[in-house]
Scaffold this motif. Structure first.
Motif, PDB file in Angstrom:
ATOM      1  N   ASP A  62       0.725  -1.255   0.028  1.00 37.62           N
ATOM      2  CA  ASP A  62      -0.003   0.216  -0.051  1.00 37.62           C
ATOM      3  C   ASP A  62       0.868   1.428   0.149  1.00 37.62           C
ATOM      4  O   ASP A  62       0.346   2.385  -0.152  1.00 37.62           O
ATOM      5  N   LYS A  63       2.275   1.099   0.128  1.00 34.49           N
ATOM      6  CA  LYS A  63       3.151   2.209   0.241  1.00 34.49           C
ATOM      7  C   LYS A  63       4.059   2.216  -0.907  1.00 34.49           C
ATOM      8  O   LYS A  63       5.390   2.666  -0.522  1.00 34.49           O
ATOM      9  N   TRP A  64       3.974   1.309  -1.905  1.00 36.15           N
ATOM     10  CA  TRP A  64       4.946   1.046  -2.821  1.00 36.15           C
ATOM     11  C   TRP A  64       5.705   2.218  -3.426  1.00 36.15           C
ATOM     12  O   TRP A  64       6.748   2.224  -3.440  1.00 36.15           O
ATOM     13  N   ASP A  65       4.999   3.282  -3.646  1.00 36.46           N
ATOM     14  CA  ASP A  65       5.778   4.367  -4.363  1.00 36.46           C
ATOM     15  C   ASP A  65       6.745   5.074  -3.238  1.00 36.46           C
ATOM     16  O   ASP A  65       7.465   6.173  -3.518  1.00 36.46           O
ATOM     17  N   THR A  66       6.659   4.694  -2.148  1.00 39.80           N
ATOM     18  CA  THR A  66       7.482   5.401  -1.203  1.00 39.80           C
ATOM     19  C   THR A  66       8.600   4.649  -0.561  1.00 39.80           C
ATOM     20  O   THR A  66       9.561   5.035   0.044  1.00 39.80           O
ATOM     21  N   LEU A  67       8.912   3.600  -1.224  1.00 36.76           N
ATOM     22  CA  LEU A  67       9.837   2.457  -0.936  1.00 36.76           C
ATOM     23  C   LEU A  67      11.233   2.705  -1.726  1.00 36.76           C
ATOM     24  O   LEU A  67      11.076   2.855  -2.718  1.00 36.76           O
TER      25      LEU A  67
END
Length: 78
Positions: A62-67
């Motif tokens: 759910d936070k893929w773009d922040t990894l």
């Protein structure tokens, strides 16, 4: 005031967890320029049976773009 949370499966010793915390703190202070007193590190133990539900879905998928470091495992095999 960086706060870093590390979630991992059981089985690591207190010495390993302390060493990891020390190294994370050292990296944060060196790279970001914060003093040691501004950094906190938490380590949460998550059972393997709960990993996908409690960690993978909310913190990774759910936070893929922040990894900045993405996992190389397929959660369907966990």
């Amino acid at each position: 005031m960086p706060h870093v949370i590390v979630k991992l499966w059981p089985g690591k010793s207190e010495q390993q967890k302390q060493q990891l915390s020390d190294e994370i703190t050292k990296a944060v202070t060196n790279i970001l320029g914060y003093g040691k007193g501004s950094v906190s590190v938490g380590i949460e133990i998550v059972q393997p049976s709960a990993w996908v539900r409690d960690v993978y879905h909310p913190d990774i998928r759910d936070k893929w773009d922040t990894l900045y470091q993405r996992p190389g495992y397929d959660p369907s095999y966990l």
